[in-house]
Design an enzyme around this catalytic site. Sequence first.
Site, PDB file in Angstrom:
ATOM      1  N   LYS A 194      -6.001  40.653  31.499  1.00 28.89           N
ATOM      2  CA  LYS A 194      -4.393  40.054  32.305  1.00 28.89           C
ATOM      3  C   LYS A 194      -4.840  40.941  33.679  1.00 28.89           C
ATOM      4  CE  LYS A 194       0.379  39.940  32.585  1.00 28.89           C
ATOM      5  NZ  LYS A 194       1.741  40.244  31.413  1.00 28.89           N
ATOM      6  N   LYS A 247      -5.903  35.235  32.000  1.00 25.89           N
ATOM      7  CA  LYS A 247      -4.451  34.869  33.040  1.00 25.89           C
ATOM      8  C   LYS A 247      -4.541  35.771  34.226  1.00 25.89           C
ATOM      9  CE  LYS A 247       0.175  36.659  33.191  1.00 25.89           C
ATOM     10  NZ  LYS A 247       1.464  36.922  32.605  1.00 25.89           N
TER      11      LYS A 247
HETATM   12  C1  PBG Z   1       5.377  39.940  30.620  1.00 24.61           C
HETATM   13  C2  PBG Z   1       4.475  38.300  31.496  1.00 24.61           C
HETATM   14  C3  PBG Z   1       4.352  38.184  33.040  1.00 24.61           C
HETATM   15  C4  PBG Z   1       4.276  36.785  32.490  1.00 24.61           C
HETATM   16  C5  PBG Z   1       4.008  36.646  31.126  1.00 24.61           C
HETATM   17  N1  PBG Z   1       4.067  37.897  30.576  1.00 24.61           N
HETATM   18  C6  PBG Z   1       4.516  38.705  33.891  1.00 24.61           C
HETATM   19  C7  PBG Z   1       3.906  39.665  34.571  1.00 24.61           C
HETATM   20  O1  PBG Z   1       3.749  40.328  33.993  1.00 24.61           O
HETATM   21  O2  PBG Z   1       4.456  40.914  35.361  1.00 24.61           O
HETATM   22  C8  PBG Z   1       3.836  36.123  34.264  1.00 24.61           C
HETATM   23  C9  PBG Z   1       3.782  35.013  34.031  1.00 24.61           C
HETATM   24  C10 PBG Z   1       3.494  33.688  34.962  1.00 24.61           C
HETATM   25  O3  PBG Z   1       3.888  34.286  35.798  1.00 24.61           O
HETATM   26  O4  PBG Z   1       4.289  32.431  35.062  1.00 24.61           O
HETATM   27  N2  PBG Z   1       4.374  40.396  31.164  1.00 24.61           N
END
Ligand code: PBG
Length: 327
Positions: A194, A247
């Site tokens: 991520k 992601k």
């Molecule tokens: C929680 C999380 C996030 C997303 C999924 N889980 C936000 C982040 O990490 O700031 C993002 C999902 C999206 O942008 O569609 N940590």
Amino acid sequence: MDMIIRPRRLRSSEVLRKMVRETRMDKASLIYPIFVQEGKNLEDPIPSMEGQYRYSIDRMMFELERLEKAGVSSVILFGIPAQKDEMGSGAYDENGIVQKALREAKKRFPDLYYVTDVCMCEYTSHGHCGVLCGHEVENDETLKLLAKTALSHVEAGADMVAPSDMMDGRVRAIRECLDREGHKETPIMSYAVKYASAFYGPFREAAGSAPAFGDRKSYQMDYHNKKEGLKEALLDIEEGADIVMVKPAMSYLDVVSEVAKMVHVPVAAYSVSGEYAMVKAAAKMGWIEEEKIICEMAASVYRAGAGIYITYFAKELARFMDEGRIG
Ligand code: PBG
């Protein structure tokens, strides 16, 4: 012309093009993200994500019904609590928003598959993904709360948990906790790779989870790195991840491809809020053909090697697959 090999031969009709297609898609691989909030009869539009809503639990049921009808059988739940605090206690409260939503949803739609996002950022007053020590997120203290959160989700009915916090060791902490409490069979899909990404902007508006100070770069990955993504994926698998996720999706397909080649577990890709918002905005301006773009983006993710696609366009894609326009 003296030419033996003519690639165009295989492109001459729709039937033939479909016959030789290399990438095939299936509705069973789609996961749809849903935002759920406290309250009654609420379906608040998310301004930067046209067509997406923050549902109260009662209204979420209608959305689940629409999904089931469309043939999308998996969702990932994101909770928006009424109150946030320093320790993110709403995340692991047995009467927290996700826990309540799960109990109701499992009762009403037992055939759907429920994944939950396990993280602190929607629940902490400071918006970071863990507990703070000064201005730093304290890794090992956060692990205990993440494990507690995951357990409370599973006890409320989650079929799978998906930690998205990017703390070190969280998959193992969650696995050990679930096993200890008798949930050996519940799979973990880790947000293994991520990146610290501006593509999450609209989500943070939706969840009110933008960090109050600083950014997430001390725990989410630097987008210049690919090898580090492999390290994260392999590490999470060692710790017990059953599925690993990359992601965002669109700007990270090289990473999806590399991870898919390296690992022996299913790979998921999450097409995040910013990807969705860009498509919606450009389509609204009349600058792109939305439906074709949705299909092209989806195919690219599967072509890169992902077997699971998490997307806000899941319902549309299910329809396109039914209509034979994609897949
Ligand atoms: C929680 C999380 C996030 C997303 C999924 N889980 C936000 C982040 O990490 O700031 C993002 C999902 C999206 O942008 O569609 N940590």
